[in-house]
Design a protein around this motif. Structure first.
Motif, PDB file in Angstrom:
ATOM      1  N   ASP A   1      56.851  52.370  20.619  1.00  0.00           N
ATOM      2  CA  ASP A   1      55.786  53.285  20.214  1.00  0.00           C
ATOM      3  C   ASP A   1      54.970  53.825  21.382  1.00  0.00           C
ATOM      4  OD1 ASP A   1      56.469  52.984  17.559  1.00  0.00           O
ATOM      5  OD2 ASP A   1      55.074  51.319  17.232  1.00  0.00           O
ATOM      6  N   PHE A   2      54.872  53.048  22.472  1.00  0.00           N
ATOM      7  CA  PHE A   2      53.943  53.409  23.544  1.00  0.00           C
ATOM      8  C   PHE A   2      54.627  53.782  24.852  1.00  0.00           C
ATOM      9  CE2 PHE A   2      51.858  50.047  20.910  1.00  0.00           C
ATOM     10  CZ  PHE A   2      51.018  50.910  20.197  1.00  0.00           C
ATOM     11  N   GLY A   3      55.949  53.704  24.905  1.00  0.00           N
ATOM     12  CA  GLY A   3      56.667  54.140  26.093  1.00  0.00           C
ATOM     13  C   GLY A   3      56.593  53.137  27.239  1.00  0.00           C
ATOM     14  N   TRP A   4      56.710  53.664  28.474  1.00  0.00           N
ATOM     15  CA  TRP A   4      56.763  52.828  29.669  1.00  0.00           C
ATOM     16  C   TRP A   4      55.365  52.560  30.205  1.00  0.00           C
ATOM     17  CZ3 TRP A   4      60.953  50.376  31.508  1.00  0.00           C
ATOM     18  CH2 TRP A   4      62.206  50.819  31.088  1.00  0.00           C
ATOM     19  N   GLU A   5      55.159  51.339  30.703  1.00  0.00           N
ATOM     20  CA  GLU A   5      53.906  50.967  31.352  1.00  0.00           C
ATOM     21  C   GLU A   5      54.229  50.167  32.607  1.00  0.00           C
ATOM     22  OE1 GLU A   5      50.723  51.526  30.871  1.00  0.00           O
ATOM     23  OE2 GLU A   5      50.828  52.675  28.998  1.00  0.00           O
ATOM     24  N   ALA A   6      53.564  50.521  33.707  1.00  0.00           N
ATOM     25  CA  ALA A   6      53.738  49.808  34.974  1.00  0.00           C
ATOM     26  C   ALA A   6      52.507  48.951  35.236  1.00  0.00           C
ATOM     27  CB  ALA A   6      53.937  50.789  36.116  1.00  0.00           C
ATOM     28  N   SER A   7      52.733  47.703  35.670  1.00  0.00           N
ATOM     29  CA  SER A   7      51.637  46.765  35.933  1.00  0.00           C
ATOM     30  C   SER A   7      51.816  46.159  37.320  1.00  0.00           C
ATOM     31  CB  SER A   7      51.602  45.660  34.869  1.00  0.00           C
ATOM     32  OG  SER A   7      51.489  46.209  33.571  1.00  0.00           O
ATOM     33  N   PRO A   8      51.300  46.811  38.366  1.00  0.00           N
ATOM     34  CA  PRO A   8      51.416  46.255  39.716  1.00  0.00           C
ATOM     35  C   PRO A   8      50.322  45.221  39.990  1.00  0.00           C
ATOM     36  CG  PRO A   8      50.329  48.370  39.796  1.00  0.00           C
ATOM     37  CD  PRO A   8      50.673  48.132  38.352  1.00  0.00           C
ATOM     38  N   ARG A   9      50.558  44.363  40.981  1.00  0.00           N
ATOM     39  CA  ARG A   9      49.536  43.419  41.412  1.00  0.00           C
ATOM     40  C   ARG A   9      49.775  43.045  42.864  1.00  0.00           C
ATOM     41  NH1 ARG A   9      50.481  37.218  39.535  1.00  0.00           N
ATOM     42  NH2 ARG A   9      52.643  36.964  40.198  1.00  0.00           N
ATOM     43  N   ALA A  10      48.707  42.621  43.550  1.00  0.00           N
ATOM     44  CA  ALA A  10      48.804  42.210  44.951  1.00  0.00           C
ATOM     45  C   ALA A  10      47.805  41.089  45.208  1.00  0.00           C
ATOM     46  CB  ALA A  10      48.514  43.390  45.877  1.00  0.00           C
ATOM     47  N   TYR A  11      48.259  40.059  45.921  1.00  0.00           N
ATOM     48  CA  TYR A  11      47.410  38.925  46.296  1.00  0.00           C
ATOM     49  C   TYR A  11      47.564  38.641  47.782  1.00  0.00           C
ATOM     50  CZ  TYR A  11      45.904  37.431  41.659  1.00  0.00           C
ATOM     51  OH  TYR A  11      45.294  37.368  40.435  1.00  0.00           O
ATOM     52  N   LEU A  12      46.439  38.333  48.416  1.00  0.00           N
ATOM     53  CA  LEU A  12      46.440  37.950  49.822  1.00  0.00           C
ATOM     54  C   LEU A  12      45.930  36.511  49.921  1.00  0.00           C
ATOM     55  CD1 LEU A  12      46.926  38.944  52.733  1.00  0.00           C
ATOM     56  CD2 LEU A  12      44.494  39.554  52.814  1.00  0.00           C
TER      57      LEU A  12
ATOM     58  N   ALA B   1      42.574  36.372  47.415  1.00  0.00           N
ATOM     59  CA  ALA B   1      41.951  37.527  46.781  1.00  0.00           C
ATOM     60  C   ALA B   1      43.062  38.381  46.212  1.00  0.00           C
ATOM     61  CB  ALA B   1      41.121  38.322  47.790  1.00  0.00           C
ATOM     62  N   GLY B   2      42.819  38.973  45.056  1.00  0.00           N
ATOM     63  CA  GLY B   2      43.876  39.760  44.441  1.00  0.00           C
ATOM     64  C   GLY B   2      43.355  40.768  43.443  1.00  0.00           C
ATOM     65  N   ALA B   3      44.218  41.697  43.111  1.00  0.00           N
ATOM     66  CA  ALA B   3      43.909  42.716  42.113  1.00  0.00           C
ATOM     67  C   ALA B   3      45.203  43.078  41.409  1.00  0.00           C
ATOM     68  CB  ALA B   3      43.291  43.952  42.768  1.00  0.00           C
ATOM     69  N   GLY B   4      45.063  43.540  40.176  1.00  0.00           N
ATOM     70  CA  GLY B   4      46.253  43.914  39.430  1.00  0.00           C
ATOM     71  C   GLY B   4      45.907  44.700  38.184  1.00  0.00           C
ATOM     72  N   ARG B   5      46.958  45.170  37.544  1.00  0.00           N
ATOM     73  CA  ARG B   5      46.820  45.905  36.300  1.00  0.00           C
ATOM     74  C   ARG B   5      47.635  45.199  35.231  1.00  0.00           C
ATOM     75  NH1 ARG B   5      49.220  50.001  33.206  1.00  0.00           N
ATOM     76  NH2 ARG B   5      47.752  51.511  32.330  1.00  0.00           N
ATOM     77  N   GLY B   6      47.131  45.167  34.001  1.00  0.00           N
ATOM     78  CA  GLY B   6      47.832  44.486  32.917  1.00  0.00           C
ATOM     79  C   GLY B   6      48.056  45.391  31.724  1.00  0.00           C
ATOM     80  N   PHE B   7      49.057  45.037  30.917  1.00  0.00           N
ATOM     81  CA  PHE B   7      49.397  45.785  29.705  1.00  0.00           C
ATOM     82  C   PHE B   7      49.775  44.794  28.616  1.00  0.00           C
ATOM     83  CE2 PHE B   7      52.940  47.340  27.061  1.00  0.00           C
ATOM     84  CZ  PHE B   7      52.341  48.421  26.436  1.00  0.00           C
TER      85      PHE B   7
END
Length: 278
Positions: free
Chosen positions: A26-37, A49-55
């Motif tokens: 129903d919602f198609g493709w979603e990309a969820s990148p993340r990076a941690y140092l 420390a890190g940041a990311g995106r979630g779905f």
């Protein structure tokens, strides 16, 4: 699909890059990148420390217009699916530190999540079923969940050890600038472990759930404490047995005050299982 690469920049520095691709009918493709140092100035200390995106897509029952459960709130409520639900997406940020030596460990993590279309269970103003409360799944357009997690552990002797954690949470509906309901600001766990012999480990866990905000017109739900007991036995190097009793004191909050604790409690419950390693 999920990909992750752990890059050793030097003896002390490490970069972790990852990404996930989801496809929903129903919602198609979603990309969820993340990076941690990660930085390890010593063998015992790690800073990150890190940041990311979630779905997170709604479940089939949450989306289904035919879904209807009469078991909500311990049989006092009716909940229906909502085909108009949108998936949750979030931007997360995290900063943490951990220290561990042979006898004790400490850790702290600060987190901040900005969530769009948070899926919540919402009470409806009217109900088609007399004497019941009607509920439906709905989206909170914008929400913020931020807080602090603390962890610690101590080895008292070769047989005894203790582990503890605490979470402070600030959860707000940013569209209305109000607290999100049914979330405790304070939660804590403490576990005492006893290992009388090499294959046998017993654990006693105390769980504290702090008061929960309900609404501007209702008083908060009081906090409460639960007690759990577990036992693990390693039969062989490849097979171990597990058993436990959760909610040892058979605490049933909804029976004490159904108007305050809307959800039925599971009460005392038992479980047993095994783990095989190959």
């Amino acid at each position: 699909m999920f990909l992750q690469d752990e890059i050793q920049l030097s003896h002390a520095w490490e970069l972790v890059l990852g990404g996930r691709m989801d496809h929903h009918a129903d919602f198609g493709w979603e990309a969820s990148p993340r990076a941690y140092l990660l930085y390890r100035p010593t063998e015992a200390l790690t800073l990150r420390a890190g940041a990311g995106r979630g779905f997170k897509a709604p479940t089939l029952k949450q989306l289904s217009p035919e879904y209807e459960s009469w078991a909500a709130m311990g049989g006092r409520g009716v909940i229906r699916g909502n085909p108009e639900l949108q998936p949750e997406t979030n931007q997360s940020f995290e900063l943490g530190a951990a220290y561990a030596n042979e006898r004790w460990s400490l850790g702290a993590t600060a987190f901040h999540n900005d969530v769009r279309n948070l899926i919540e269970t919402v009470r409806q103003p009217t109900c088609f079923a007399p004497g019941r409360t009607c509920l439906a799944y709905d989206n909170v357009a914008r929400a913020r969940l931020q807080g602090l997690e603390l962890t610690g552990g101590l080895t008292l002797s070769p047989q005894w050890s203790v582990q503890a954690n605490y979470t402070w949470l600030d959860a707000r509906n940013r569209a209305t600038d109000t607290r999100l309901p049914d979330r405790s600001r304070h939660r804590a766990n403490a576990t005492l472990a006893w290992k009388p012999t090499a294959p046998l480990t017993t654990r006693l866990r105390v769980e504290y759930i702090g008061s929960q905000y309900r609404s501007a017109t209702e008083s908060d739900r009081p906090g409460y404490t639960l007690l759990h007991a577990y036992v693990d036995y390693a039969v062989t190097r490849h097979l171990s047995l597990h058993a436990g009793v959760e909610n040892l004191t058979d605490r049933r909050l909804a029976n004490d005050d159904a108007g305050v604790y809307a959800r039925a409690d599971e009460g005392r419950r038992y479980f047993a299982g095994l783990t095989a390693r190959f």
